[in-house]
Design a protein around this motif. Sequence first.
Motif, PDB file in Angstrom:
ATOM      1  N   ALA A 183       0.828  -1.209   0.000  1.00 15.18           N
ATOM      2  CA  ALA A 183       0.000   0.000   0.000  1.00 15.18           C
ATOM      3  C   ALA A 183       0.861   1.258   0.000  1.00 15.18           C
ATOM      4  O   ALA A 183       0.550   2.231  -0.689  1.00 15.18           O
ATOM      5  N   PHE A 184       1.943   1.235   0.750  1.00 11.12           N
ATOM      6  CA  PHE A 184       2.845   2.387   0.793  1.00 11.12           C
ATOM      7  C   PHE A 184       3.474   2.627  -0.575  1.00 11.12           C
ATOM      8  O   PHE A 184       3.597   3.765  -1.024  1.00 11.12           O
ATOM      9  N   LYS A 185       3.845   1.540  -1.235  1.00  7.09           N
ATOM     10  CA  LYS A 185       4.524   1.640  -2.526  1.00  7.09           C
ATOM     11  C   LYS A 185       3.560   1.911  -3.682  1.00  7.09           C
ATOM     12  O   LYS A 185       3.871   2.685  -4.584  1.00  7.09           O
ATOM     13  N   ASN A 186       2.375   1.290  -3.657  1.00  8.58           N
ATOM     14  CA  ASN A 186       1.464   1.314  -4.803  1.00  8.58           C
ATOM     15  C   ASN A 186       0.140   2.035  -4.554  1.00  8.58           C
ATOM     16  O   ASN A 186      -0.646   2.186  -5.476  1.00  8.58           O
ATOM     17  N   GLY A 187      -0.124   2.387  -3.308  1.00 13.88           N
ATOM     18  CA  GLY A 187      -1.398   3.020  -2.966  1.00 13.88           C
ATOM     19  C   GLY A 187      -2.392   2.002  -2.439  1.00 13.88           C
ATOM     20  O   GLY A 187      -2.350   0.826  -2.799  1.00 13.88           O
ATOM     21  N   LEU A 188      -3.289   2.471  -1.581  1.00 13.18           N
ATOM     22  CA  LEU A 188      -4.272   1.586  -0.947  1.00 13.18           C
ATOM     23  C   LEU A 188      -5.258   0.973  -1.928  1.00 13.18           C
ATOM     24  O   LEU A 188      -5.817  -0.090  -1.664  1.00 13.18           O
ATOM     25  N   PRO A 193      -4.546  -2.670  -7.319  1.00 10.44           N
ATOM     26  CA  PRO A 193      -5.024  -4.060  -7.362  1.00 10.44           C
ATOM     27  C   PRO A 193      -4.227  -4.987  -6.437  1.00 10.44           C
ATOM     28  O   PRO A 193      -4.808  -5.863  -5.801  1.00 10.44           O
ATOM     29  N   LEU A 194      -2.922  -4.777  -6.332  1.00  8.42           N
ATOM     30  CA  LEU A 194      -2.108  -5.627  -5.469  1.00  8.42           C
ATOM     31  C   LEU A 194      -2.439  -5.402  -3.990  1.00  8.42           C
ATOM     32  O   LEU A 194      -2.531  -6.362  -3.211  1.00  8.42           O
ATOM     33  N   ALA A 195      -2.668  -4.153  -3.603  1.00 11.93           N
ATOM     34  CA  ALA A 195      -3.039  -3.868  -2.211  1.00 11.93           C
ATOM     35  C   ALA A 195      -4.406  -4.475  -1.898  1.00 11.93           C
ATOM     36  O   ALA A 195      -4.606  -5.034  -0.808  1.00 11.93           O
ATOM     37  N   ILE A 196      -5.316  -4.399  -2.834  1.00 11.11           N
ATOM     38  CA  ILE A 196      -6.643  -4.990  -2.626  1.00 11.11           C
ATOM     39  C   ILE A 196      -6.533  -6.502  -2.477  1.00 11.11           C
ATOM     40  O   ILE A 196      -7.171  -7.107  -1.610  1.00 11.11           O
ATOM     41  N   GLN A 197      -5.693  -7.121  -3.293  1.00 11.26           N
ATOM     42  CA  GLN A 197      -5.479  -8.563  -3.196  1.00 11.26           C
ATOM     43  C   GLN A 197      -4.934  -8.936  -1.819  1.00 11.26           C
ATOM     44  O   GLN A 197      -5.435  -9.859  -1.172  1.00 11.26           O
ATOM     45  N   HIS A 198      -3.918  -8.217  -1.356  1.00 14.50           N
ATOM     46  CA  HIS A 198      -3.342  -8.496  -0.039  1.00 14.50           C
ATOM     47  C   HIS A 198      -4.368  -8.246   1.068  1.00 14.50           C
ATOM     48  O   HIS A 198      -4.412  -8.985   2.054  1.00 14.50           O
TER      49      HIS A 198
END
Length: 59
Positions: A21-26, A29-34
Amino acid sequence: MNKETLLDAIEAKRTELLNVAFKNGLTSPLAIQHSQELDQLLNLYDELHIQTIKKAHVK
């Protein structure tokens, strides 16, 4: 999966989520997956905790 292993997995996933989230934003798609994976782990923990409580009340 025992409680300690599950808690370790939750903490690891939480750390991964924060880093992503810090790197790509909350809302990436990757933050949502995590986030969804963390939700699944937390739901599993809740289920195990509820089962433990129910077993304690039966005795």
